[in-house]
Scaffold this motif. Sequence first.
Motif, mmCIF file in Angstrom:
data_model
loop_
_atom_site.group_PDB
_atom_site.id
_atom_site.type_symbol
_atom_site.label_atom_id
_atom_site.label_comp_id
_atom_site.label_asym_id
_atom_site.label_seq_id
_atom_site.Cartn_x
_atom_site.Cartn_y
_atom_site.Cartn_z
ATOM 1 N N GLY A 68 0.824 -1.208 0.000
ATOM 2 C CA GLY A 68 0.000 0.000 0.000
ATOM 3 C C GLY A 68 0.861 1.261 0.000
ATOM 4 N N THR A 69 1.979 1.200 0.689
ATOM 5 C CA THR A 69 2.882 2.355 0.722
ATOM 6 C C THR A 69 3.645 2.476 -0.598
ATOM 7 O OG1 THR A 69 3.016 2.078 3.111
ATOM 8 C CG2 THR A 69 4.635 3.542 2.096
ATOM 9 N N VAL A 70 3.879 1.369 -1.276
ATOM 10 C CA VAL A 70 4.428 1.435 -2.634
ATOM 11 C C VAL A 70 3.428 2.144 -3.548
ATOM 12 C CG1 VAL A 70 5.078 0.042 -4.656
ATOM 13 C CG2 VAL A 70 5.964 -0.549 -2.381
ATOM 14 N N ASP A 71 2.148 1.835 -3.378
ATOM 15 C CA ASP A 71 1.107 2.507 -4.164
ATOM 16 C C ASP A 71 1.079 4.001 -3.850
ATOM 17 O OD1 ASP A 71 -1.102 2.627 -5.981
ATOM 18 O OD2 ASP A 71 -2.497 2.459 -4.300
ATOM 19 N N SER A 80 9.083 6.917 -0.569
ATOM 20 C CA SER A 80 9.727 5.665 -0.997
ATOM 21 C C SER A 80 10.615 5.113 0.115
ATOM 22 C CB SER A 80 10.516 5.842 -2.304
ATOM 23 O OG SER A 80 11.647 6.658 -2.138
ATOM 24 N N ARG A 81 11.220 5.986 0.920
ATOM 25 C CA ARG A 81 12.001 5.515 2.073
ATOM 26 C C ARG A 81 11.090 4.803 3.077
ATOM 27 N NH1 ARG A 81 17.181 4.679 1.176
ATOM 28 N NH2 ARG A 81 18.342 6.560 0.773
ATOM 29 N N ARG A 82 9.893 5.352 3.277
ATOM 30 C CA ARG A 82 8.942 4.693 4.193
ATOM 31 C C ARG A 82 8.539 3.337 3.639
ATOM 32 N NH1 ARG A 82 3.517 6.078 4.246
ATOM 33 N NH2 ARG A 82 4.076 8.219 3.717
ATOM 34 N N ALA A 83 8.279 3.283 2.323
ATOM 35 C CA ALA A 83 7.936 2.004 1.695
ATOM 36 C C ALA A 83 9.076 1.015 1.867
ATOM 37 C CB ALA A 83 7.625 2.213 0.213
ATOM 38 N N TYR A 89 15.326 -2.003 -5.103
ATOM 39 C CA TYR A 89 14.688 -1.007 -5.968
ATOM 40 C C TYR A 89 14.226 0.195 -5.151
ATOM 41 C CZ TYR A 89 11.990 1.180 -9.624
ATOM 42 O OH TYR A 89 11.519 2.101 -10.537
ATOM 43 N N LEU A 90 13.558 -0.050 -4.028
ATOM 44 C CA LEU A 90 13.078 1.054 -3.203
ATOM 45 C C LEU A 90 14.240 1.883 -2.659
ATOM 46 C CD1 LEU A 90 10.181 -0.772 -1.367
ATOM 47 C CD2 LEU A 90 9.945 1.169 -2.941
ATOM 48 N N ASN A 91 15.327 1.216 -2.295
ATOM 49 C CA ASN A 91 16.497 1.923 -1.803
ATOM 50 C C ASN A 91 17.076 2.820 -2.886
ATOM 51 O OD1 ASN A 91 19.654 2.007 -1.326
ATOM 52 N ND2 ASN A 91 18.649 1.722 0.654
ATOM 53 N N ARG A 92 17.208 2.312 -4.100
ATOM 54 C CA ARG A 92 17.746 3.119 -5.203
ATOM 55 C C ARG A 92 16.768 4.215 -5.627
ATOM 56 N NH1 ARG A 92 20.350 -0.322 -3.716
ATOM 57 N NH2 ARG A 92 22.137 -1.367 -4.676
ATOM 58 N N LEU A 93 15.472 3.935 -5.524
ATOM 59 C CA LEU A 93 14.485 4.919 -5.942
ATOM 60 C C LEU A 93 14.601 6.198 -5.125
ATOM 61 C CD1 LEU A 93 12.126 5.848 -7.657
ATOM 62 C CD2 LEU A 93 10.592 4.680 -6.036
#
Length: 190
Positions: free
Chosen positions: A36-39, A136-139, A159-163
């Motif tokens: 949901g946090t990715v969304d 994105s850090r929270r995700a 991916y989330l880390n790089r994003l």
Amino acid sequence: MVVLNKIYTKTGDAGETALGNGARVAKHSMRVTAYGTVDETNATVGLARLHATGDIDARLAAIQNDLFDLGADLCRPDMEKDAEAEYPPLRMSDAQVARLESEIDAMNSDLAPLRSFILPGGSALAAHLHLCRTVSRRAERLTVELATMEAVNPAAVKYLNRLSDWCFVASRVVNGNGADDVLWVPGANR
């Protein structure tokens, strides 16, 4: 292909939702919270795109698509059963991570080194990219927490880390290659 001809189903009215494998879980489960946090991250990227043009907009569009891939990955537990699935589950790949890394390196090559932390702002697009970075850090934190409880594709976490790094560097690029960055002045208002 996804077909959505009816938006409400009432199947979640008791506080549960279906995962990608059909299992029903509480809507507050860590897996649902993570995807949901990715969304939510994807929605912030959509806001940023309202101010983006050209290459940055095209890259943000690719990121939005990747974030749907990432949500699909996270909503499908039981990675060890992927080979048995009727349809192969969509999983994030190291190639998607490598693309972000390549874009970060290219954007960063023209930026002067930082001598201070940057306050979120400058231009409207930069401010929105900072919002994307923090969400994105929270995700990422939630996905890492999920990984302490259940199996998670390592490429999803990477991916989330790089994003978040991508969003930070892109914010500097759209701020006149850093010239319009707003720098933190420690203790300025004491």
